[in-house]
Write an enzyme that holds these catalytic residues in place. Sequence first.
Site, PDB file in Angstrom:
ATOM      1  N   TYR A   2       0.927  -1.319  -0.098  1.00  0.00           N
ATOM      2  CA  TYR A   2       0.041   0.055  -0.110  1.00  0.00           C
ATOM      3  C   TYR A   2       0.747   1.247   0.042  1.00  0.00           C
ATOM      4  O   TYR A   2       2.072   1.339   0.057  1.00  0.00           O
ATOM      5  CB  TYR A   2      -1.005   0.031   1.330  1.00  0.00           C
ATOM      6  CG  TYR A   2      -1.065   0.086   2.768  1.00  0.00           C
ATOM      7  CD1 TYR A   2       0.390   0.229   3.041  1.00  0.00           C
ATOM      8  CD2 TYR A   2      -1.887  -0.441   3.311  1.00  0.00           C
ATOM      9  CE1 TYR A   2       0.725   0.345   4.444  1.00  0.00           C
ATOM     10  CE2 TYR A   2      -1.492  -0.529   4.889  1.00  0.00           C
ATOM     11  CZ  TYR A   2      -0.608  -0.234   5.302  1.00  0.00           C
ATOM     12  OH  TYR A   2      -0.199  -0.288   6.765  1.00  0.00           O
ATOM     13  N   GLU A   3       0.304   2.339  -0.267  1.00  0.00           N
ATOM     14  CA  GLU A   3       0.733   3.838  -0.344  1.00  0.00           C
ATOM     15  C   GLU A   3       2.036   3.528  -1.472  1.00  0.00           C
ATOM     16  O   GLU A   3       2.891   4.357  -1.553  1.00  0.00           O
ATOM     17  CB  GLU A   3       1.475   4.128   0.852  1.00  0.00           C
ATOM     18  CG  GLU A   3       0.703   4.517   1.945  1.00  0.00           C
ATOM     19  CD  GLU A   3      -0.541   5.437   1.652  1.00  0.00           C
ATOM     20  OE1 GLU A   3      -1.480   5.225   1.980  1.00  0.00           O
ATOM     21  OE2 GLU A   3       0.012   6.243   0.621  1.00  0.00           O
ATOM     22  N   GLY A   4       1.494   2.919  -2.730  1.00  0.00           N
ATOM     23  CA  GLY A   4       2.555   2.706  -3.833  1.00  0.00           C
ATOM     24  C   GLY A   4       3.193   1.596  -3.270  1.00  0.00           C
ATOM     25  O   GLY A   4       4.004   1.465  -2.592  1.00  0.00           O
TER      26      GLY A   4
END
Lengths: 574, 574
Positions: free
Chosen positions: B432-434
């Site tokens: 997550y978050e890239g």
Amino acid sequence: MPYHAVVDDYAFMFDHIVGLDQVRATDRFADATDDVTRAILTEAGKMCDEVLAPLQRPGDLHPARLENGVVRTSPGYDQGWKAIAEGGWIGMSADPEYGGMGLPMTVTSAVNEMMSGACLSLQLAPLMSQGQIEALEHHASDAIKQLYLPKLISGEWTGTMNLTEPQAGSDVGALSSKAEDNGDGTYSVSGQKIYISWGDHDLADNVCHLVLARLPGAPAGTKGISLFLVPKYLPDDAGNAGKLNGVKVVSLEHKMGLHGSPTCVMQYDGATGWLVGPEQGGMAAMFTMMNNARLGVGGQGIGVAEGAYQHALAYAMDRKQGRTALEGKDGHTGTIVDHADVRRMLTTMKADIFAARAIALSCAVAIDMTNATGDADWKARAAFLTPIAKAFGTDVGMEVAHTGVQVHGGMGFVEETGAAQFSRDVRVTAIYEGTNGIQAMDLVARKMMDGGDAAGRLLDEVEATAEAAKATLPDLAEAVWNAAESLREATDWLAEQKDLNARFAGAVPYLRAFARVLGGHLHLRAALADKGGAREKLARFYIQRLLPEHVGLLAHAQAGAQDLYALTADDLAA
Amino acid sequence: MPYHAVVDDYAFMFDHIVGLDQVRATDRFADATDDVTRAILTEAGKMCDEVLAPLQRPGDLHPARLENGVVRTSPGYDQGWKAIAEGGWIGMSADPEYGGMGLPMTVTSAVNEMMSGACLSLQLAPLMSQGQIEALEHHASDAIKQLYLPKLISGEWTGTMNLTEPQAGSDVGALSSKAEDNGDGTYSVSGQKIYISWGDHDLADNVCHLVLARLPGAPAGTKGISLFLVPKYLPDDAGNAGKLNGVKVVSLEHKMGLHGSPTCVMQYDGATGWLVGPEQGGMAAMFTMMNNARLGVGGQGIGVAEGAYQHALAYAMDRKQGRTALEGKDGHTGTIVDHADVRRMLTTMKADIFAARAIALSCAVAIDMTNATGDADWKARAAFLTPIAKAFGTDVGMEVAHTGVQVHGGMGFVEETGAAQFSRDVRVTAIYEGTNGIQAMDLVARKMMDGGDAAGRLLDEVEATAEAAKATLPDLAEAVWNAAESLREATDWLAEQKDLNARFAGAVPYLRAFARVLGGHLHLRAALADKGGAREKLARFYIQRLLPEHVGLLAHAQAGAQDLYALTADDLAA
């Protein structure tokens, strides 16, 4: 989760990479012709694809459970077990005299790997039986063989191995289970064993436990251990499962994965058992079983890696996300498989699976050659490759499953997708049958008692392959040659260390470096066999991008133990 | 699972490794004196140890659940949230005008990391709020700030970020949620968003969603995206949570880990929202939030690593198994911590945690210096270090948690032990978050649009440290210097590649190599600050054994994309 057994890959490996022709040239395995082995692979593959793969997810969702002292297995496992048993896949390498197929371990390893890729939890059951069959073939009395082997081979009964106790895991010599001679040819076995895979279940008529225990007055440590066969149900006069023996399942473990495989705490209370091998000869008999199982567990890692790879590739070939480098070009798929980083992940997975599989099957060939010829060099090679096949195979299993989750992005973390299950299931393979740390310690200590000769002969062979590739694949040949030379230096350095801890401190990186270099060697063979083809391209990827890892690993491997112990336990806790 | 926040380690890092003195020397952060930051760390640590750590296991066993459209959180989470909110730990770096503490991000990062180590699932809630607070501070109207910031900072309300849709994950520009101007200063937002962490819960009075959506006629891709604030309950005239808005939770994901954190599918049906930032300016506003969150997620990885390390060390200091190398010698513990391979594992964990933490806090210092001075070089450094801090921090989180399982042997695979939970929970942080692949691509593309200048200035600093260490620690200094030179060559090579795919193909190994070298640099600083002490010994271990990994990684990083695409998607599937 679709799974497709890669029959062609195994056949290619047999013919071009691991030299099954040598095995076929022996009297013992002369029947294992190309036609026969391909038919076997095809048939086993069909069962894996159609019968076992659909059981993977139900086993995770509906774990084996303990009901009124009896283990109930996951939905559909009974049908899976039936297919494995009726197909003859338990006794592939077992003695035909008792109903086995007498096939080379190389073929068995390939089929075991397939079954692991399709449904790891269930595959562990026949793997345990196979180990028991081999131990009984080598160490049991004729009476035991006559009674038990046909039933274990047919799958009518199953086998387990009981080593671990709460205070005796890696240090098996600390075990305290006891056995007493009943004076009638039987023994009375008591104690508690933990982590017993498939210790009980409802798939077969009987569960036969091989149990390590101590006779009265036995010396401490591994020298004082004897091995006993303790069936759940005592055979009656007709040789069928009769009266319940003094053994019960206390509880099942709640595990991170492998939910379909019941992991039992077993309690033996004066259970009737039969000695296998001589008194105090338990460890030698157990090692027969463990070496078999170690190669088998390496294959489990590879099988899961293959399953996870196929699963991730299917997703990457389907999922659209962003413009890719190939947009509008030849070979353009429009899906994420064309993104450089996704392709790097998938190609790494595939290249590592090849390396791990080729190493495992090379080990199996060495075992077959040992069994067929009794040759000491083959035996030493098998012994040297076993810990590498186990640890690298399972490391690759974990890494590939991990990368499979990553390829899926957010979907990978969601259980419904199935990617996470591969990762959870395979985690235990780096732990059981001797942790991967134990494998590495075995490699640098026991397997180097020859001063590094077995390692040296392997490296000679790596360099011979590099020599053979020099004319047509000069860059790859040079990289493999140089890596082999670095590994030879590190091997010599390790073999010279009198203080075993100096070896142990670098054992894990050394084992991995050895696997990396062997992988380069075997990829190079594939490139030679498939010039200009996909296998050469894969070999190039591996040799240019993954093989260089050995440099850092060998620096680590030769750092000795001094800096490690300079940092005290107190420092670690500070 | 005992957890103890390592207050002294953060304080040592502030003073000797990451240069918090520069931050303290600015007007903006002049109040963050040594006394103040130590008091903050101590107080936060106390809460983590006593209140949050006991919530780690219950969250796993009793996941958040959806009941009649409302999410019910895990047992005890309400008390944990209360402690976080009342302690002021949500708004540590928020503007004091709205109730924040105005502390440097460096201090916030340390406290966030602690909270993650104690209870990752719950810590994700304040992390989400922190991101929203920062986005609103920078981009929202005064009216929104006045109303929302005090409530978000006090924990009365919480914040989420809504980017992802089923067809728009890494490719956020593909999103299709819509917004229409209501003509009264509000917008009507519709669409479905997935993977919304803490999208609903029962811990606070309101849940405020920052939602990316498209206005009518907006261009395709990221350029056409606007950002809206959409609260679950519309504020009434008094500014309290009033009428339910047109947003609901459709379902919760069943995840591999992080069970205590509800991951929601959110449905917006003409929900009332307010524009944040200009129309079509959503991505810029979102990036404020994401950069904050990326560093925060890196810290989550490090926090879990610290928790897993402490957990494994406690086991290794207690578990007896076999004779160890130190039997009868000074420092002998009689437990497995004295086995070379176990000590290698634990020391690797500790050394990597130090490296990842020092990198993350260096990134935080760069952010603080940017905020305090507006200096372009600091800004470029913060931008360059953010993807490294995120990806390496979470990679270390996964590796350390994985090794923690391994240290436990068979116990590690059993859920009751708790080691497996660290491994399952932390897995998502690499996604997550890239994803970490996206971080690496950001590093070699966007963060190298300066031709590698920011990287070069970091490497100048690495070499300056090596220069400073030459006289007293010549071997370590030389190893770090050489590694920096190799990395500089690779950086130049990457910066020269016009074809971005040639960079992307090696992005992940390049990012890791950069982290490895920065880790060597920061360990060397620690060795200089603690000559002859435990930190020098740890630095020696890292530099001799782990730093050499960069050699293989840099070979991989500079292999280009040609061989990668030579192997086609069809070849991968063959």
